[in-house]
Design a protein around this motif. Structure first.
Motif, PDB file in Angstrom:
ATOM      1  N   ASN A 160       0.815  -1.217   0.000  1.00  0.00           N
ATOM      2  CA  ASN A 160       0.000   0.000   0.000  1.00  0.00           C
ATOM      3  C   ASN A 160       0.848   1.267   0.000  1.00  0.00           C
ATOM      4  N   ILE A 161       1.929   1.284   0.763  1.00  0.00           N
ATOM      5  CA  ILE A 161       2.820   2.449   0.789  1.00  0.00           C
ATOM      6  C   ILE A 161       3.429   2.674  -0.590  1.00  0.00           C
ATOM      7  N   GLN A 202       2.393   1.532  -3.591  1.00  0.00           N
ATOM      8  CA  GLN A 202       1.383   1.884  -4.580  1.00  0.00           C
ATOM      9  C   GLN A 202       0.884   3.317  -4.382  1.00  0.00           C
ATOM     10  N   THR A 203       0.677   3.723  -3.136  1.00  0.00           N
ATOM     11  CA  THR A 203       0.220   5.085  -2.848  1.00  0.00           C
ATOM     12  C   THR A 203       1.248   6.098  -3.299  1.00  0.00           C
ATOM     13  N   ARG A 204       2.518   5.846  -3.001  1.00  0.00           N
ATOM     14  CA  ARG A 204       3.572   6.766  -3.424  1.00  0.00           C
ATOM     15  C   ARG A 204       3.603   6.873  -4.952  1.00  0.00           C
ATOM     16  N   HIS A 205       3.457   5.745  -5.613  1.00  0.00           N
ATOM     17  CA  HIS A 205       3.498   5.742  -7.071  1.00  0.00           C
ATOM     18  C   HIS A 205       2.337   6.563  -7.655  1.00  0.00           C
ATOM     19  N   VAL A 206       1.139   6.325  -7.162  1.00  0.00           N
ATOM     20  CA  VAL A 206      -0.033   7.048  -7.667  1.00  0.00           C
ATOM     21  C   VAL A 206       0.095   8.544  -7.380  1.00  0.00           C
ATOM     22  N   MET A 207       0.531   8.882  -6.162  1.00  0.00           N
ATOM     23  CA  MET A 207       0.676  10.294  -5.806  1.00  0.00           C
ATOM     24  C   MET A 207       1.763  10.955  -6.654  1.00  0.00           C
ATOM     25  N   LEU A 238      -6.915  14.172  -1.909  1.00  0.00           N
ATOM     26  CA  LEU A 238      -6.777  12.746  -1.585  1.00  0.00           C
ATOM     27  C   LEU A 238      -7.201  12.431  -0.151  1.00  0.00           C
TER      28      LEU A 238
END
Length: 162
Positions: A16-17, A19-24, A122
């Motif tokens: 989750n960390i 993937q979240t960093r990538h999307v952000m 977000l």
């Protein structure tokens, strides 16, 4: 369901960390496309502003999570982009000083507003107490990772929130 779809809570948190960093980061890149300001360049400009607008690469590397060689490469790109200047220190000839240019100082407020828009959007609907707990948890995880890291001499800026 196969055996790889059941994972530990820690593994899921890591996923989750990441993937979240990538999307952000992708959101950031789209919004900041015209300025060519990456999240890493933004972080360096922000840190240099915290240091009064100038520093040495060594001092900057101690206050930011990037590795010294990565910072050196980023600083070279930032100099080419006209965001910083590098000069030899007059007292210590082998030392380099870096200083923000007017261009970087003028870009920062726009970039800060853009990032705040992204993150505010977000985090809409997430209660303040949960944001504080998440911040504290991520800070704890980051600090633990830094103690395990080979580079233990980091003195990160002690940011405060409002």
């Amino acid at each position: 369901m196969n055996k790889y779809e059941t994972i530990t809570l820690e593994h899921l948190l890591w996923i989750n960390i990441v993937q979240t960093r990538h999307v952000m980061n992708r959101l950031w890149e789209r919004k900041m496309k015209d300025t060519h300001l990456t999240t890493e360049k933004f972080a360096i400009i922000h840190e240099l502003l915290c240091l009064g607008g100038e520093s040495t690469p060594h001092n900057l590397a101690k206050r930011i999570v990037f590795e010294p060689h990565s910072i050196s490469a980023m600083l070279s790109r930032m100099e080419k982009d006209g965001l910083i200047t590098k000069t030899k220190d007059l007292k210590k000839k082998h030392m380099v000083r870096i200083k923000l240019t007017q261009k970087a100082i003028e870009l920062f407020p726009e970039a800060l507003n853009t990032s705040l828009e992204i993150f505010t959007d977000l985090m809409k609907g997430v209660p303040r107490e949960e944001k504080i707990r998440l911040t504290e948890s991520l800070t704890h995880i980051r600090n633990k990772a830094l103690t395990i890291s080979p580079k233990k001499d980091k003195k990160l800026t002690p940011f405060k929130y409002t």
